[in-house]
Design an enzyme around this catalytic site. Structure first.
Site, PDB file in Angstrom:
ATOM      1  N   SER A 125       0.829  -1.202   0.000  1.00  0.00           N
ATOM      2  CA  SER A 125       0.000   0.000   0.000  1.00  0.00           C
ATOM      3  C   SER A 125       0.864   1.251   0.000  1.00  0.00           C
ATOM      4  CB  SER A 125      -0.864  -0.022   1.263  1.00  0.00           C
ATOM      5  OG  SER A 125      -1.522   1.202   1.428  1.00  0.00           O
ATOM      6  N   TYR A 150      -2.384  -1.108  10.687  1.00  0.00           N
ATOM      7  CA  TYR A 150      -2.593  -1.694   9.354  1.00  0.00           C
ATOM      8  C   TYR A 150      -1.402  -1.351   8.441  1.00  0.00           C
ATOM      9  CZ  TYR A 150      -3.934  -1.536   4.470  1.00  0.00           C
ATOM     10  OH  TYR A 150      -3.910  -1.655   3.101  1.00  0.00           O
ATOM     11  N   LYS A 154       1.797  -3.752   6.560  1.00  0.00           N
ATOM     12  CA  LYS A 154       2.266  -3.732   5.159  1.00  0.00           C
ATOM     13  C   LYS A 154       3.771  -3.472   5.121  1.00  0.00           C
ATOM     14  CE  LYS A 154      -1.681  -4.469   3.112  1.00  0.00           C
ATOM     15  NZ  LYS A 154      -1.929  -5.788   2.524  1.00  0.00           N
TER      16      LYS A 154
HETATM   17  C1  WQD Z   1      -9.743   9.328   0.868  1.00  0.00           C
HETATM   18  C2  WQD Z   1     -10.004  10.796   1.145  1.00  0.00           C
HETATM   19  C3  WQD Z   1     -10.355  11.267   3.471  1.00  0.00           C
HETATM   20  C4  WQD Z   1     -14.102   8.989   3.838  1.00  0.00           C
HETATM   21  C5  WQD Z   1      -6.936   4.376   3.070  1.00  0.00           C
HETATM   22  C6  WQD Z   1      -5.771   3.647   3.686  1.00  0.00           C
HETATM   23  C7  WQD Z   1      -4.897   3.107   2.615  1.00  0.00           C
HETATM   24  C8  WQD Z   1      -5.662   2.222   1.673  1.00  0.00           C
HETATM   25  C9  WQD Z   1      -6.893   2.904   1.156  1.00  0.00           C
HETATM   26  C10 WQD Z   1      -6.717   0.080   2.094  1.00  0.00           C
HETATM   27  C11 WQD Z   1      -9.281  11.322   2.386  1.00  0.00           C
HETATM   28  C12 WQD Z   1     -11.617  11.548   2.679  1.00  0.00           C
HETATM   29  C13 WQD Z   1     -12.953   9.584   3.366  1.00  0.00           C
HETATM   30  C14 WQD Z   1     -15.183   9.826   4.219  1.00  0.00           C
HETATM   31  C15 WQD Z   1     -13.901  11.765   3.584  1.00  0.00           C
HETATM   32  N1  WQD Z   1      -5.970   1.047   2.394  1.00  0.00           N
HETATM   33  N2  WQD Z   1     -12.845  10.955   3.228  1.00  0.00           N
HETATM   34  N3  WQD Z   1     -15.042  11.180   4.059  1.00  0.00           N
HETATM   35  O1  WQD Z   1      -7.295   7.338   3.719  1.00  0.00           O
HETATM   36  O2  WQD Z   1      -6.396   7.756   1.393  1.00  0.00           O
HETATM   37  O3  WQD Z   1      -6.445   5.463   2.303  1.00  0.00           O
HETATM   38  O4  WQD Z   1      -7.630   3.477   2.224  1.00  0.00           O
HETATM   39  O5  WQD Z   1      -6.919  -0.974   2.223  1.00  0.00           O
HETATM   40  O6  WQD Z   1      -3.895   2.380   3.211  1.00  0.00           O
HETATM   41  O7  WQD Z   1      -5.039   4.542   4.489  1.00  0.00           O
HETATM   42  O8  WQD Z   1      -8.557   6.525   1.649  1.00  0.00           O
HETATM   43  O9  WQD Z   1     -10.909   6.492   0.911  1.00  0.00           O
HETATM   44  O10 WQD Z   1     -10.390   6.514   3.384  1.00  0.00           O
HETATM   45  O11 WQD Z   1      -9.966   8.551   2.039  1.00  0.00           O
HETATM   46  O12 WQD Z   1     -13.826  12.989   3.482  1.00  0.00           O
HETATM   47  O13 WQD Z   1     -16.244   9.348   4.691  1.00  0.00           O
HETATM   48  O14 WQD Z   1     -11.412  10.960   1.412  1.00  0.00           O
HETATM   49  O15 WQD Z   1     -10.182  12.204   4.492  1.00  0.00           O
HETATM   50  O16 WQD Z   1      -8.921  12.651   2.124  1.00  0.00           O
HETATM   51  P1  WQD Z   1      -7.130   6.891   2.339  1.00  0.00           P
HETATM   52  P2  WQD Z   1     -10.025   6.952   2.008  1.00  0.00           P
END
Ligand code: WQD
Length: 334
Positions: A125, A150, A154
């Site tokens: 990741s 998590y 990785k």
């Molecule tokens: C994306 C953006 C949030 C939800 C995570 C893990 C990574 C990988 C993928 C998986 C950010 C914003 C999110 C919401 C929001 N792991 N957001 N409201 O955090 O980049 O990555 O998932 O197995 O290791 O860290 O992805 O989709 O959670 O967030 O505003 O309800 O959307 O703050 O800017 P992230 P995400």
């Protein structure tokens, strides 16, 4: 053509990779304990491709069960997807995450060695880059500084694999660092099915669109980004799956460890994603601005040159494709 074991092969990324491998003529064996997916995914993979993968309902940490699989199947390469992946849950239950993700990986590597299987592609990741370096993240950017257990699993599994490849010169290890996989197969038959409240942006948006949740919380609008919301490198899961097919080809002819970012190289903010989803699907997504989510970075996007030049792979699908396909899958579940 190879006979490939996909651990976690009924999950979101595993199932899409199974489809691409089968369509390219590879043989697919899936091992999954169904802790976060369902048996029906195997039928759906068959529906899409006309070919049925061999399926073992199996926890990869079950040494005996895994040995039986290797004894019965002539596995030439492994793509290791199996693992717990909910960032928030990993903070609350760190030991469960370390135990599961490390145990499955170690048992898998030991069993592969026992049966002379020497090619492994690992689902890593972009989270391993942590907050240590500026974007775009390059494969040789510093890793570590992860904000949750998590991410550390990785990081640790990458290290274990690198050491294993150093000790065994016939071993071929490919570490794939995914950015933000979203979307679904265009058939609408397979996609992302989070249990409970989604952690990630796209499944949350599709559940708001479906009326399952009444609004989206935008986590922070005061980041140092053009519109103040977080910027990520979203990649269509079918492009990502094709990246695995390319990595498998690479692993056939190389030993040692090689690392590739799988992303598009393009950043999209939360607000841009909401607008793109609304436009692609003709829907409104109600949202409120909420506090920042702990551990989030302002920016995360990939430098993609290495995968392009070495794997001859490049993400092709657009944000519009991702929004349309994610919604088609969600609608199919209603
Ligand atoms: C994306 C953006 C949030 C939800 C995570 C893990 C990574 C990988 C993928 C998986 C950010 C914003 C999110 C919401 C929001 N792991 N957001 N409201 O955090 O980049 O990555 O998932 O197995 O290791 O860290 O992805 O989709 O959670 O967030 O505003 O309800 O959307 O703050 O800017 P992230 P995400």
């Amino acid at each position: 053509m190879s006979k490939v074991l996909l651990t976690g092969g009924t999950g979101f990324i595993g199932s899409h990779t199974a489809v691409e491998l089968l369509e390219q003529g590879h043989e697919v064996v899936i091992a999954d304990d169904l802790s976060n997916s369902s048996r029906d995914v195997v039928n759906r993979i068959e529906q899409i491709t006309g070919k049925r993968p061999v399926f073992y309902e199996l926890d990869v940490a079950d040494r005996k069960g895994l040995a039986k699989l290797f004894a019965e199947q002539d596995i030439e390469a492994v793509i290791h997807f199996a693992g717990f992946k909910a960032v928030g849950e990993s903070v609350v239950k760190p030991l469960m995450y370390y135990r599961n993700n490390l145990d499955t990986s170690l048992t898998l590597l030991e069993t592969m060695a026992e049966y002379g299987c020497r090619r492994i592609i690992f689902s890593s990741s972009s989270t391993v880059y942590g907050a240590l370096s500026p974007c775009p993240f390059r494969e040789d950017s510093p890793v570590g500084g992860c904000s949750n257990p998590y991410g550390w699993t990785k990081f640790m599994i990458e290290k274990i694999l690198q050491d294993a490849a150093r000790a065994d010169e016939q071993l071929s290890v490919v570490l794939l660092r995914y950015f933000n996989p979203v979307g679904a197969h265009e058939s609408g038959l397979i996609g992302e099915k989070p249990g409970g409240i989604p952690n990630n942006l796209m499944p949350y948006i599709t559940q708001v669109a479906a009326g399952i949740r009444d609004h989206l919380n935008v986590f922070g609008d005061d980041y140092e980004t053009p519109d103040g919301t977080g910027v990520r490198d979203y990649i269509h899961v079918v492009d990502l799956a094709k990246g695995h097919v390319a990595a498998l080809g690479y692993a056939e002819t190389h030993t040692g460890t090689e690392i590739f970012n799988l992303g598009t190289g393009k950043g999209t903010s939360v607000m841009e994603m909401i607008r793109a989803f609304e436009k692609a699907n003709g829907l409104q997504i109600p949202y409120v601005i909420a506090p920042r989510r702990p551990g989030d970075l302002a920016y995360s996007y990939a430098e993609t040159k290495k995968a392009e030049s070495v794997l001859h792979w490049k993400a092709e699908k657009t944000i519009e494709d991702m929004c349309r396909d994610a919604w088609r899958f969600e609608k199919g579940m209603l």
